[in-house]
Design a protein around this motif. Structure first.
Motif, mmCIF file in Angstrom:
data_model
loop_
_atom_site.group_PDB
_atom_site.id
_atom_site.type_symbol
_atom_site.label_atom_id
_atom_site.label_comp_id
_atom_site.label_asym_id
_atom_site.label_seq_id
_atom_site.Cartn_x
_atom_site.Cartn_y
_atom_site.Cartn_z
ATOM 1 N N THR A 47 0.853 -1.191 0.000
ATOM 2 C CA THR A 47 0.000 0.000 0.000
ATOM 3 C C THR A 47 0.885 1.236 0.000
ATOM 4 O O THR A 47 2.051 1.184 0.388
ATOM 5 C CB THR A 47 -0.925 0.032 1.232
ATOM 6 O OG1 THR A 47 -0.119 0.058 2.411
ATOM 7 C CG2 THR A 47 -1.849 -1.163 1.260
ATOM 8 N N TYR A 48 0.306 2.329 -0.410
ATOM 9 C CA TYR A 48 1.055 3.577 -0.485
ATOM 10 C C TYR A 48 0.417 4.681 0.336
ATOM 11 O O TYR A 48 0.589 5.852 0.055
ATOM 12 C CB TYR A 48 1.180 4.018 -1.950
ATOM 13 C CG TYR A 48 2.002 3.048 -2.764
ATOM 14 C CD1 TYR A 48 3.389 3.057 -2.704
ATOM 15 C CD2 TYR A 48 1.388 2.101 -3.573
ATOM 16 C CE1 TYR A 48 4.143 2.160 -3.431
ATOM 17 C CE2 TYR A 48 2.136 1.206 -4.308
ATOM 18 C CZ TYR A 48 3.510 1.242 -4.236
ATOM 19 O OH TYR A 48 4.257 0.350 -4.954
ATOM 20 N N GLY A 49 -0.360 4.312 1.346
ATOM 21 C CA GLY A 49 -0.970 5.322 2.209
ATOM 22 C C GLY A 49 -2.203 5.971 1.622
ATOM 23 O O GLY A 49 -2.741 6.908 2.178
ATOM 24 N N GLY A 50 -2.672 5.489 0.503
ATOM 25 C CA GLY A 50 -3.887 6.027 -0.095
ATOM 26 C C GLY A 50 -3.612 7.176 -1.042
ATOM 27 O O GLY A 50 -2.525 7.742 -1.083
ATOM 28 N N THR A 51 -4.638 7.508 -1.800
ATOM 29 C CA THR A 51 -4.575 8.598 -2.760
ATOM 30 C C THR A 51 -5.560 9.665 -2.321
ATOM 31 O O THR A 51 -6.735 9.376 -2.104
ATOM 32 C CB THR A 51 -4.949 8.094 -4.170
ATOM 33 O OG1 THR A 51 -4.061 7.025 -4.518
ATOM 34 C CG2 THR A 51 -4.850 9.195 -5.197
ATOM 35 N N GLU A 52 -5.074 10.882 -2.170
ATOM 36 C CA GLU A 52 -5.941 11.983 -1.741
ATOM 37 C C GLU A 52 -6.647 12.584 -2.940
ATOM 38 O O GLU A 52 -6.055 12.720 -4.006
ATOM 39 C CB GLU A 52 -5.113 13.055 -1.038
ATOM 40 C CG GLU A 52 -4.412 12.552 0.205
ATOM 41 C CD GLU A 52 -3.492 13.595 0.814
ATOM 42 O OE1 GLU A 52 -3.293 14.664 0.207
ATOM 43 O OE2 GLU A 52 -2.966 13.324 1.897
ATOM 44 N N GLN A 53 -7.919 12.921 -2.738
ATOM 45 C CA GLN A 53 -8.655 13.578 -3.811
ATOM 46 C C GLN A 53 -9.717 14.487 -3.207
ATOM 47 O O GLN A 53 -10.168 14.297 -2.089
ATOM 48 C CB GLN A 53 -9.301 12.556 -4.739
ATOM 49 C CG GLN A 53 -10.471 11.802 -4.155
ATOM 50 C CD GLN A 53 -11.123 10.894 -5.185
ATOM 51 O OE1 GLN A 53 -10.625 10.736 -6.288
ATOM 52 N NE2 GLN A 53 -12.234 10.310 -4.835
ATOM 53 N N VAL A 54 -10.113 15.490 -3.984
ATOM 54 C CA VAL A 54 -11.185 16.397 -3.607
ATOM 55 C C VAL A 54 -12.238 16.329 -4.712
ATOM 56 O O VAL A 54 -11.949 16.611 -5.866
ATOM 57 C CB VAL A 54 -10.674 17.846 -3.439
ATOM 58 C CG1 VAL A 54 -11.819 18.771 -3.109
ATOM 59 C CG2 VAL A 54 -9.594 17.907 -2.371
ATOM 60 N N VAL A 55 -13.443 15.896 -4.329
ATOM 61 C CA VAL A 55 -14.552 15.808 -5.277
ATOM 62 C C VAL A 55 -15.698 16.643 -4.724
ATOM 63 O O VAL A 55 -16.148 16.415 -3.602
ATOM 64 C CB VAL A 55 -15.002 14.337 -5.476
ATOM 65 C CG1 VAL A 55 -16.207 14.273 -6.396
ATOM 66 C CG2 VAL A 55 -13.867 13.504 -6.026
ATOM 67 N N ASP A 56 -16.136 17.625 -5.497
ATOM 68 C CA ASP A 56 -17.220 18.529 -5.081
ATOM 69 C C ASP A 56 -16.932 19.169 -3.727
ATOM 70 O O ASP A 56 -17.814 19.297 -2.881
ATOM 71 C CB ASP A 56 -18.570 17.796 -5.052
ATOM 72 C CG ASP A 56 -19.002 17.334 -6.427
ATOM 73 O OD1 ASP A 56 -18.624 17.997 -7.416
ATOM 74 O OD2 ASP A 56 -19.708 16.321 -6.513
ATOM 75 N N GLY A 57 -15.678 19.516 -3.504
ATOM 76 C CA GLY A 57 -15.295 20.187 -2.275
ATOM 77 C C GLY A 57 -15.134 19.274 -1.073
ATOM 78 O O GLY A 57 -14.881 19.733 0.036
ATOM 79 N N VAL A 58 -15.273 17.958 -1.257
ATOM 80 C CA VAL A 58 -15.134 17.002 -0.158
ATOM 81 C C VAL A 58 -13.798 16.278 -0.313
ATOM 82 O O VAL A 58 -13.526 15.649 -1.329
ATOM 83 C CB VAL A 58 -16.296 15.984 -0.159
ATOM 84 C CG1 VAL A 58 -16.103 14.966 0.950
ATOM 85 C CG2 VAL A 58 -17.627 16.690 -0.014
ATOM 86 N N PHE A 59 -12.972 16.382 0.734
ATOM 87 C CA PHE A 59 -11.664 15.735 0.751
ATOM 88 C C PHE A 59 -11.839 14.284 1.177
ATOM 89 O O PHE A 59 -12.539 13.987 2.144
ATOM 90 C CB PHE A 59 -10.736 16.460 1.727
ATOM 91 C CG PHE A 59 -9.407 15.797 1.892
ATOM 92 C CD1 PHE A 59 -8.410 15.974 0.958
ATOM 93 C CD2 PHE A 59 -9.150 14.985 2.987
ATOM 94 C CE1 PHE A 59 -7.183 15.369 1.103
ATOM 95 C CE2 PHE A 59 -7.928 14.367 3.149
ATOM 96 C CZ PHE A 59 -6.941 14.562 2.205
ATOM 97 N N SER A 60 -11.211 13.365 0.448
ATOM 98 C CA SER A 60 -11.257 11.955 0.829
ATOM 99 C C SER A 60 -9.935 11.284 0.479
ATOM 100 O O SER A 60 -9.171 11.785 -0.338
ATOM 101 C CB SER A 60 -12.419 11.236 0.132
ATOM 102 O OG SER A 60 -12.220 11.245 -1.253
ATOM 103 N N VAL A 61 -9.688 10.166 1.127
ATOM 104 C CA VAL A 61 -8.499 9.370 0.857
ATOM 105 C C VAL A 61 -8.965 8.012 0.367
ATOM 106 O O VAL A 61 -9.752 7.328 1.021
ATOM 107 C CB VAL A 61 -7.625 9.215 2.115
ATOM 108 C CG1 VAL A 61 -6.432 8.317 1.834
ATOM 109 C CG2 VAL A 61 -7.158 10.564 2.619
ATOM 110 N N ILE A 62 -8.500 7.626 -0.817
ATOM 111 C CA ILE A 62 -8.853 6.335 -1.401
ATOM 112 C C ILE A 62 -7.705 5.372 -1.124
ATOM 113 O O ILE A 62 -6.553 5.666 -1.444
ATOM 114 C CB ILE A 62 -9.086 6.470 -2.914
ATOM 115 C CG1 ILE A 62 -10.236 7.424 -3.183
ATOM 116 C CG2 ILE A 62 -9.365 5.114 -3.538
ATOM 117 C CD1 ILE A 62 -10.422 7.738 -4.641
ATOM 118 N N ASP A 63 -8.031 4.228 -0.498
ATOM 119 C CA ASP A 63 -7.016 3.209 -0.219
ATOM 120 C C ASP A 63 -6.639 2.518 -1.518
ATOM 121 O O ASP A 63 -7.476 1.890 -2.163
ATOM 122 C CB ASP A 63 -7.553 2.172 0.768
ATOM 123 C CG ASP A 63 -7.833 2.760 2.137
ATOM 124 O OD1 ASP A 63 -7.190 3.754 2.479
ATOM 125 O OD2 ASP A 63 -8.681 2.209 2.851
#
Length: 118
Positions: A47-63
């Motif tokens: 794993t690489y600690g997840g991928t950060e993304q912002v969709v419609d102003g909501v921050f999330s981390v995808i594993d």
């Protein structure tokens, strides 16, 4: 040959290969996975600690993770991979599995965690 691929990690992580079963209900094709009919495979799981993304102003981390395993022709992009010690931790395959050097010896998969949602 000097450029033969050698895995950097041992294939010591037990994984379950979940192949889909398609059913048609009310004209809608649905895909289900049965853990009881899964195949046990071994590979490396990094794993690489997840991928950060912002969709419609909501921050999330995808594993996200990378799996390297022995080549199997039945591992396809519509399959899922689960950790054998935690079958609830399921990952979907992103894109097509890479048949390294087209030698039918090793596969490299990029996967994303499947989590429940509304």
């Amino acid at each position: 040959m000097a450029n033969n691929f050698r895995p950097s990690q041992p294939f010591s992580v037990p994984l379950l290969l979940l192949t889909p079963t398609y059913t048609k209900t009310g004209g809608v094709r649905t895909k289900t996975f049965d853990v009881a009919n899964s195949a046990l495979i071994y590979g490396s799981f990094k794993t690489y600690g997840g991928t950060e993304q912002v969709v419609d102003g909501v921050f999330s981390v995808i594993d996200t993770a990378e799996i390297v395993t022995w080549f199997r022709p039945d591992i396809a992009s519509d399959c899922q991979i689960a950790l054998a010690d935690d079958p609830g931790a399921r990952y979907e395959i992103l894109g097509e599995p890479e048949n390294i050097n087209r030698r039918n010896q090793f596969l490299k998969l990029k996967v994303k965690r499947v989590k429940g949602g509304a």
